[in-house]
Design a protein around this motif. Sequence first.
Motif, short mmCIF file in Angstrom:
data_model
loop_
_atom_site.label_atom_id
_atom_site.label_comp_id
_atom_site.label_asym_id
_atom_site.label_seq_id
_atom_site.Cartn_x
_atom_site.Cartn_y
_atom_site.Cartn_z
N HIS A 52 -29.39 -3.74 16.35
CA HIS A 52 -29.84 -4.93 15.62
C HIS A 52 -28.66 -5.77 15.15
O HIS A 52 -28.69 -7.00 15.23
N PHE A 108 -27.75 -9.62 16.32
CA PHE A 108 -27.37 -10.70 15.39
C PHE A 108 -26.06 -11.36 15.84
O PHE A 108 -25.94 -12.58 15.83
N VAL A 114 -40.99 -9.97 14.93
CA VAL A 114 -39.58 -9.68 15.15
C VAL A 114 -38.80 -10.87 15.69
O VAL A 114 -37.78 -11.27 15.14
N SER A 115 -39.31 -11.49 16.77
CA SER A 115 -38.51 -12.55 17.38
C SER A 115 -38.42 -13.76 16.46
O SER A 115 -37.36 -14.39 16.35
N SER A 136 -38.51 -13.62 13.24
CA SER A 136 -37.59 -13.23 12.17
C SER A 136 -36.15 -13.49 12.57
O SER A 136 -35.36 -14.00 11.77
N TRP A 137 -35.82 -13.14 13.79
CA TRP A 137 -34.45 -13.37 14.24
C TRP A 137 -34.12 -14.86 14.22
O TRP A 137 -33.02 -15.26 13.85
N ILE A 166 -30.44 -10.53 5.71
CA ILE A 166 -31.54 -9.85 6.39
C ILE A 166 -32.34 -9.02 5.38
O ILE A 166 -33.57 -9.04 5.35
N THR A 181 -36.16 -10.20 5.30
CA THR A 181 -37.17 -9.36 5.98
C THR A 181 -37.17 -7.92 5.46
O THR A 181 -38.05 -7.15 5.81
N LYS A 190 -37.35 -3.29 12.48
CA LYS A 190 -36.90 -3.86 13.75
C LYS A 190 -35.77 -4.88 13.59
O LYS A 190 -35.21 -5.35 14.57
N THR A 191 -35.45 -5.26 12.35
CA THR A 191 -34.30 -6.15 12.16
C THR A 191 -33.26 -5.50 11.26
O THR A 191 -32.32 -6.15 10.83
N ARG A 192 -33.42 -4.21 10.97
CA ARG A 192 -32.51 -3.56 10.02
C ARG A 192 -31.11 -3.43 10.61
O ARG A 192 -30.92 -2.77 11.63
#
Lengths: 310, 268
Positions: free
Chosen positions: A86, A90, A171-172, A174-175, A250, A254, A261-263
Amino acid sequence: MAIGPGAKAELAPAGAKRKRRWAGAQAFVFLAPFFAVYVLFTIWPMLKGVQISFFKWTLIRKMEYVGLGNFSKLMQDAEFWASVWHSTIFVLLTTPLMLALSLGLALIANRHSRLRKLYRISFFMPSVMSVAVASFLGLFIFQPYTGLLNSLLHLVRLLPAEQEIFWLSEVSLSWIAITALTLWWTVGFNFVLYLSALQEMPEELYEAARLDGATNGQIFRRITLPLLAPITRMIMMLQIIASFKVFLQIYIMTGGGPLDKTRPVIQYIWQTGFRQNDLGYASAMSYVLFFILLALSALQYGFNRRKEAD
Amino acid sequence: MKWIYRIVSLLVAAVFLLPILWMLTVSVKEEGMPIVTVLDWVKPPYSLAVYGEVLQATKLPLWVWNSFFIAVCVTALTIVIAAMAGFALSKIKFRMKAAVFFAVLAGLLIPGEAILIPLYQVAKDMGLLNTYLGLILPSLASPIAIIVLKSFFDGVPNDLLESVQIDGGGNWRIFFSIMLPLTRPAVASMAILTFIGSWNNFLWPFMSVTDDNLFTLPMGIPTLMSQYTVDYVKPMVINTISSLPIFLLFLVFEKQIIKGVSLSGIKG
């Protein structure tokens, strides 16, 4: 002895020796404060970390020697490697966008215009905000129903009134939100680096090119971009290393979710150490992070060396 | 064409300022007003009541002060310590200089984030958890500041220093009356970067402090935010109070700050 062939060179050889020792003592005095904090708070923790990583070590310090146990656990810890991935995502998302955006903003602010100051201020202003403030602004901007972005999209009818985009629960999306917020908040520094590089460009080159009938596009591709290459390399590497250490924006936007999933890796290390009370394992993971960052620095060094040799 | 370019530029600037303007306008709205469209955020009624409430009922002003106090201490001490070391490495001849310089360079490769866990244990052993000293001391060793300042010190001609020596001045006088004044732009630039870095430092305070009288802004703000319910007015007041001092500093010293940041890139 300080500073080259001195005014008191006529002193006897015995005096010269004493002087050298005196200079050594002075150097020691000037260096001592740095080395005191450096050894206590950088070197010593680094060594201590090796020890801790070989133990089952909790916050209240009950220890049990586990040898390489923490490291072998780490190799099989899918969640750890997911968090490393992750952080990598980023880096991959922000770095190219950061380069393009900071250069674009610098080109805007470099034009001879009465608004130059306004541009400088608006592009750099977010960078002076505290990371927590910026992150919460990000959280509120990307909120469904009450957030700024969805409301604006409703206003200009890009988004139907009864529809909402859930930026931070997919997820997407959030990114996208995290990347946008980070770019907005941190682009200022790189923008300034590009801007000062642009302002040092040799004007004669541009005039000569224009006399030869080059278009603006050609000038940009053939002159500006190549001349900016060194600063671009520098920004890129600094950006990669800094982005790999992402955490708070992050965490606030989130919480590392949805479903972890973004950790990013720093959050996982922190949770292991302080939430699950496992400093030993967290230390072992820190060493992996350390070697990743070390490898990136080495890459940067080698890259710069080769480019400079060209 | 020129006009299109200008309009696009202005739009981009507007996008950058928009979140900040949004924060400021929402912060002066009356609490509990219904928000149906974007425009409701700019419409009256306005009220500063929440400002009074936040300033009195929370520890936010204390945290603003803590952030400033710590950032000022860290900046001043980091710069003095780094300048002294940079001076020794640049202008004093002594044995093992290369080895010492290498030891400083090696520090560049140690990322602070990777040693936080053992640093916690070290600070705990030294009794530094939950103290101002514990928030300040671990941030003071800055190899990058030494390397940047040393490279600027290298540019100061030795003749100048010799003239001070002829007058009987020692290293301290050379350091304070020649080196620091002559390299002021570089020193200022490192100071600005150190200040912003400390202002934003989150992980270490987050781990090492549990006493909310010692919180800095990045730690304190999240604890307040979890309490909001009705709307964004209170969070935005919190954001605004946290940002106004640094915004004012930025607007007053805009030229110097931008110049400082660009200087850091030259030698970086």
